[in-house]
Motif scaffolding. Sequence first.
Motif, short mmCIF file in Angstrom:
data_model
loop_
_atom_site.label_atom_id
_atom_site.label_comp_id
_atom_site.label_asym_id
_atom_site.label_seq_id
_atom_site.Cartn_x
_atom_site.Cartn_y
_atom_site.Cartn_z
N TYR A 6 0.83 -1.21 0.00
CA TYR A 6 0.00 0.00 0.00
C TYR A 6 0.86 1.26 0.00
O TYR A 6 0.57 2.24 -0.71
CB TYR A 6 -0.93 -0.02 1.21
CG TYR A 6 -1.80 1.22 1.30
CD1 TYR A 6 -2.94 1.35 0.50
CD2 TYR A 6 -1.49 2.26 2.16
CE1 TYR A 6 -3.74 2.48 0.56
CE2 TYR A 6 -2.28 3.39 2.23
CZ TYR A 6 -3.39 3.49 1.42
OH TYR A 6 -4.18 4.62 1.48
N GLN B 173 0.21 4.06 -3.00
CA GLN B 173 -0.57 5.25 -2.65
C GLN B 173 0.05 6.53 -3.20
O GLN B 173 -0.61 7.56 -3.28
CB GLN B 173 -0.70 5.35 -1.13
CG GLN B 173 0.59 5.74 -0.43
CD GLN B 173 0.36 6.12 1.01
OE1 GLN B 173 -0.77 6.32 1.41
NE2 GLN B 173 1.43 6.22 1.77
N LEU C 228 -8.82 1.15 1.58
CA LEU C 228 -8.84 -0.31 1.46
C LEU C 228 -10.21 -0.79 1.93
O LEU C 228 -10.47 -0.87 3.13
CB LEU C 228 -7.72 -0.95 2.28
CG LEU C 228 -6.28 -0.60 1.86
CD1 LEU C 228 -5.29 -1.23 2.82
CD2 LEU C 228 -6.01 -1.05 0.44
#
Length: 785
Positions: free
Chosen positions: A254, A258, A267
Amino acid sequence: MPGKRRRPTTEPKRTKKARGKTNEKKTNLLRLYIKVSIAQRAEQDSQEILNEGFQQLFNGQEPIESMLFRKDSFKKVWDSVNNDISDILLDMNHTAVESICQFVDKSHDVEESMVALPFHEIPTGLVFAGINTPDHDTQFAHIASKLKEETTTDNNRKQKNFVCLLQSKDCANIKNMLRTMIERFLANTPNALTTDLENDTTMANNEESEEDEEDDDDMIRSTERAATSYRLGGVAAKPSKCLPYDMKLLEGWYKHHQQRYANRPNLVIILQDFESFEPAILQDFFTICSEYRSRLPIICIMGIATSTEILHQSLNKSTIGLLRIEKFKLEQSGVWFNRVIEKIFLDSTSTLKFGPRPYKFLLDHFYLYDFSMTKVTASIKYALMHHFYGNPLSIFLPLLQMDEFDMTATLQQWMRSELINEHHITHIRMLGSFKNYIESLVETDSKKALRLLEDDDYLITEVIPSLLCDIKMYQKQFKMGFNLLVLLQAQFPSFSSLHKSKLMLLLEVLESKDGLGENIDMVRKLVSFVRKIDTEHVGRLLKEIRQLLQIYDDVNNSFLDQLSIWDKRYEQLMEADEAYNARMNKKAKKLEGMVLENEGSRHTETAKKVQNESLEHLKRKGTEASKIAMDIAEWCDKTLGHLLRSFTTLPLFELVYYTNIKLHEKSFASQPRASVQTALTQPQHYLNCPCCSIEKSDQIIASEHDTCILYKLYLECGRLINLYDWFVAFGCMIEREKRPKNKSLEENEVQARFIRSVAELQFLGFIKPTQRKTDHVIRLTWSNI
């Protein structure tokens, strides 16, 4: 070392390489078997599979072009119907889905405005999706796809949500749940890492792992191997020691992705069937997600079929305290069903329509069984399949999308290319509606009737286009008459006996064989009430009828002309002197009470004659308002009788209306007990055994199954049966079996087979327990055995 499970020393340790070789051998054997099966398949079977099951009808004399056209037509019609069904579902839940998307997008804003808490709450949306859980697949798939859609901000930077849809069948324990969640999140950016992880997970699920530590080591090695092919900005990633179910793996993924978005992507975890998850797994899962909430913007969407009580039953107070809950509600399946019926069976003029029996079957199974949208969709598709697969005249259904000129040109081309042959024409002339049409022409136009029976080109290229256009016009008129009936019903809200849903009104209209008018009790009552409406109600009714007719002005312009005459009369009435109107209304009410009293209860011929004379007297002596109401009532009676006439009066209605119900009942309303009885009395049809062939169902032969023999002996007795006699008769039958000379039948074997067969009959429900006994004759129960 305590706490670890060791593999038994007697069993050789299977390495991952050895397991891989075993799987490779199995795969090669499977491929070899498939090749041999394909090679042995007959050419005719291959042709049937190639055409998706479509076969040449008329005993193989149907042209191949006609068969292929039926196949393409079925695909186009079903795609159109399926798109309509899907669009209705999406449009129905549009508001709720938009609210869920806003809830996901604004979770950060709510979080920043709240006071910091010592624990991290998970924004959670409870979505009430209805009691039929199989239908939730489509609904939550749409929610997931809507949340995945990318949006562009003012800075031209992309923004989206990463979505993971989980079901209880994929989450047997907390490890599987976390591993499945991570894999599906990583699937948003396909790469070698996710592919290798999925392959390793599939292999791990198919094999029985007996040593947790060894499996974890294998997973670490597979993750390290996959990381070597995973590149970040052109640079190979460093090997990772994370397990596939470690949340740190998700956190690292992530943080890398991002950076490409304007805001932090959420999420979103969707738990589709919340009630089916194990409570202990959910509690551990929410606790883990709460710990990572400060680093990962996790949002949860939970699908609930019942009520919020299941949330308190499944989770303890400490786990519920980790959730910040907001409720959402999807539309119930009944709303969807109403709109689908109205769209397909009323609005559309180019698809297959249901007759009264299939339509009633559709209603009963939806409202009386499971409220299942999936079953309704399957039933509609099955009707289309039956129509196109088995009816050679289904090639005419797509012609309804054309006008008469295009129909004629298309049919002429079909005749030249021999897509239609003499079997099609003969089949048309054998239709019951066509025979009735010919009989009606014999008295009025005998030359045309004879020409229809002899001239093929005249029938196909000139008459059929005209008849199909008449069917299209009838469907438009039917929709207009049905909406007029609904409008009249809404004029009298205080009379509950007149209020029926649109679905039930449509069923009542379809079931009427000779049209409506005075044949339907509800229509007769509505017309009676229209005669009694007051002056103010007359104006409102005229306005609503005008609004309805303006939508269908292409059906019949004479309706609008008649309405204009009533409007002028009503305007003159309203411009008259108020004192005169009051005096005439008082007189009319007294006259109406004498003439129209208990109108609906008169059924004899004499009473009807007196009633008609009274209505004529009211038309002459009544006020202008009552005269207008009488004219409107008479017009409604005649119009409804014409517009809502039965579709069976139309020639060639079999090309458009589906009336077969037997296959639907066999497919969607199965009777397992009848099938079991048939299998027990005629096992040769199920076992495909030549030695068990019998001429009569009550004939008993020794080669049949023990349960079949016992059941046939059971049928020879009444409600009471002697258990010992039953056992002896069974033993005598199985002694006739062909056995080797050295092997004889033992008594213990007979008793064991007898008890096993009795147990099977009890399991099938043919023997029910009871306590009643006599001296030697008893009711058969399992306890007695």
